[in-house]
Design an enzyme around this catalytic site. Sequence first.
Site, mmCIF file in Angstrom:
data_model
loop_
_atom_site.group_PDB
_atom_site.id
_atom_site.type_symbol
_atom_site.label_atom_id
_atom_site.label_comp_id
_atom_site.label_asym_id
_atom_site.label_seq_id
_atom_site.Cartn_x
_atom_site.Cartn_y
_atom_site.Cartn_z
ATOM 1 C CD GLN A 1 48.705 32.023 45.765
ATOM 2 O OE1 GLN A 1 49.214 31.501 44.786
ATOM 3 N NE2 GLN A 1 47.573 31.588 46.307
ATOM 4 N N GLY B 1 37.728 31.255 39.995
ATOM 5 C CA GLY B 1 38.870 31.112 39.116
ATOM 6 C C GLY B 1 38.493 31.045 37.656
ATOM 7 C CE1 TYR C 1 52.581 23.613 43.598
ATOM 8 C CE2 TYR C 1 50.770 25.066 44.174
ATOM 9 C CZ TYR C 1 51.418 24.267 43.254
ATOM 10 O OH TYR C 1 50.917 24.119 41.979
ATOM 11 N NE ARG D 1 43.177 29.648 47.321
ATOM 12 C CZ ARG D 1 42.954 29.005 46.183
ATOM 13 N NH1 ARG D 1 43.949 28.474 45.503
ATOM 14 N NH2 ARG D 1 41.742 28.890 45.707
#
Length: 354
Positions: A98, A309, A178, A225
């Site tokens: 990623q 996760g 982000y 994503r």
Amino acid sequence: MTDLWTPISLGGITLKNRLAMAPMTRSRAGVDGTPSPLAARYYAQRAGLGLLISEGTQPSAEGQGYIFTPGLITAAQVAGWRAITAAVKAEGAAFFIQLMHVGRMSHPANVGGAQALAPSAIAPAEQMFTATGMQPIPVPREMTEADIARTIADFRASAARAIEAGADGVEIHGANGYLIQQFLAPNANLRRDGWGGSLENRARFALEVTRAVAAEIGAERTALRLSPGATLGGLDEGAEGPALYRHLVAELDRLGLAYLHLMHLGNEALLAEIRALWRGALVLNRPGRPREAIGQDVASGLAEIESYGQFVLANPDFVERLQTGAPMTPPDRSTYFGGDARGYTDYPRLVPQG
């Protein structure tokens, strides 16, 4: 009926099952951004899942936000990732790295004094962990056209390094507050040029980054994503949010990507619309999904793959525990970020490895 144990092809890669390890920052890289030697063991331990997605990895020095996160910029970093990909492939799993540019979610203390870059000069009103403790995140610098072009080129070059390091593909981080999501959110993007204003302009950066990466390494090795509606990092996508994601996903669908990875936060109507617009493989992550619901989205056809996760973080043998009904080990939150093997590679297995 399709279930979690039905293999699936992503581009030219066949996954042995429909379970993915979600990307999780662990802050255990070296100060120079080279992945820790322990990381190869950490990921290989979890290679019972069909697809592993790495922790967020900065494509440039200015893309870093947190301390001790890995990069894909230097030859040493490529070599560090090559050890990881080899260990994972030896266990029969696919591995995507990623790429994460944090944008304004940074602090000069973590990046050699540099000011963060963002769509607009607006601070997130949050704090960042630094070597001297928590500090308020300062105002970033608004990106120029040259900054935007350079950042897109950085993603492209870093994607090429990921393939050089042996990764099967790259997942672009467009979620969780982000840089890419900052361009999407009107309270973080006040631009009046071709990168802001209308929802089409705010979606442009996400699309241009994705197109550049796909042109470099192939669309079949490229994924993205997204986290529609997420407010992490102080973002607010506003009333236009659903329309923006409908536009973005429709445009992404034209590219033939390996998969789209959604962090789903509860808007079921929007999820259904995205599913109708997206004809490729959908990886679905539902934070906090209980164990008894694992497999439901694949069984219903809503998603091709489900990602997890914390379950996977604390259970290197996640697949075996699912198959046998064994209890899951709870995660130790105090060891999530930074440190050594404790809470990283020392979680117990049902059958200890030799």
